[in-house]
Design a protein around this motif. Structure first.
Motif, PDB file in Angstrom:
ATOM      1  N   SER A   1       0.815  -1.213   0.000  1.00 44.47           N
ATOM      2  CA  SER A   1       0.000   0.000   0.000  1.00 44.47           C
ATOM      3  C   SER A   1       0.848   1.262   0.000  1.00 44.47           C
ATOM      4  N   GLY A   2       2.134   1.130   0.303  1.00 46.68           N
ATOM      5  CA  GLY A   2       3.005   2.290   0.390  1.00 46.68           C
ATOM      6  C   GLY A   2       3.133   2.812   1.814  1.00 46.68           C
ATOM      7  N   ARG A   3       2.348   2.231   2.722  1.00 45.95           N
ATOM      8  CA  ARG A   3       2.402   2.661   4.118  1.00 45.95           C
ATOM      9  C   ARG A   3       3.418   1.832   4.898  1.00 45.95           C
ATOM     10  N   LYS A   4       3.787   2.341   6.058  1.00 48.92           N
ATOM     11  CA  LYS A   4       4.694   1.635   6.955  1.00 48.92           C
ATOM     12  C   LYS A   4       3.980   0.406   7.509  1.00 48.92           C
ATOM     13  N   PRO A   5       4.661  -0.757   7.566  1.00 46.48           N
ATOM     14  CA  PRO A   5       4.012  -1.971   8.093  1.00 46.48           C
ATOM     15  C   PRO A   5       3.639  -1.811   9.565  1.00 46.48           C
ATOM     16  N   ARG A   6       2.506  -2.411   9.936  1.00 48.20           N
ATOM     17  CA  ARG A   6       2.065  -2.394  11.332  1.00 48.20           C
ATOM     18  C   ARG A   6       2.744  -3.525  12.092  1.00 48.20           C
ATOM     19  N   PRO A   7       3.031  -3.315  13.381  1.00 49.53           N
ATOM     20  CA  PRO A   7       3.611  -4.407  14.175  1.00 49.53           C
ATOM     21  C   PRO A   7       2.622  -5.562  14.283  1.00 49.53           C
ATOM     22  N   ARG A   8       3.139  -6.771  14.246  1.00 58.72           N
ATOM     23  CA  ARG A   8       2.280  -7.956  14.339  1.00 58.72           C
ATOM     24  C   ARG A   8       2.311  -8.509  15.752  1.00 58.72           C
ATOM     25  N   LYS A   9       1.216  -9.128  16.140  1.00 53.93           N
ATOM     26  CA  LYS A   9       1.136  -9.765  17.446  1.00 53.93           C
ATOM     27  C   LYS A   9       1.918 -11.076  17.393  1.00 53.93           C
TER      28      LYS A   9
END
Length: 92
Positions: free
Chosen positions: A65-73
């Protein structure tokens, strides 16, 4: 995304390594074969990892998407034991 990659056998690559590295340095892609079967690929390094990611997205290899990846659980949790203790327990 560019010209078709050039294929070269291991023996030919070893004999003319400088020539093939020059080709890669100039932006070419080289497929290394072993008895006619693809073994690996030599590609030029990109200076910017973001550019490499954009290239993969354009080629359809990844979706981004071009966005920064979200932290995963975390996938799993161990209650009361640390990983080292679990490994020791598993080895017994």
């Amino acid at each position: 995304m560019g010209a078709k990659p050039k294929s070269v056998g291991i023996r030919e690559l070893k004999a003319r390594l400088s020539r093939y590295l020059r080709l890669v340095r100039e932006g070419g892609v080289l497929v290394v074969t072993d008895r006619g079967k693809p073994l690996g690929r030599l590609v030029p390094l990109t200076r910017d990892p973001l550019e490499a990611l954009k290239g993969l997205a354009q080629a359809g290899v990844v979706r981004w998407s071009g966005r920064k990846p979200r932290p995963r659980k975390p996938v799993a949790r161990a209650k009361g034991l640390c990983v080292a203790d679990l490994l020791l327990e598993d080895r017994e």
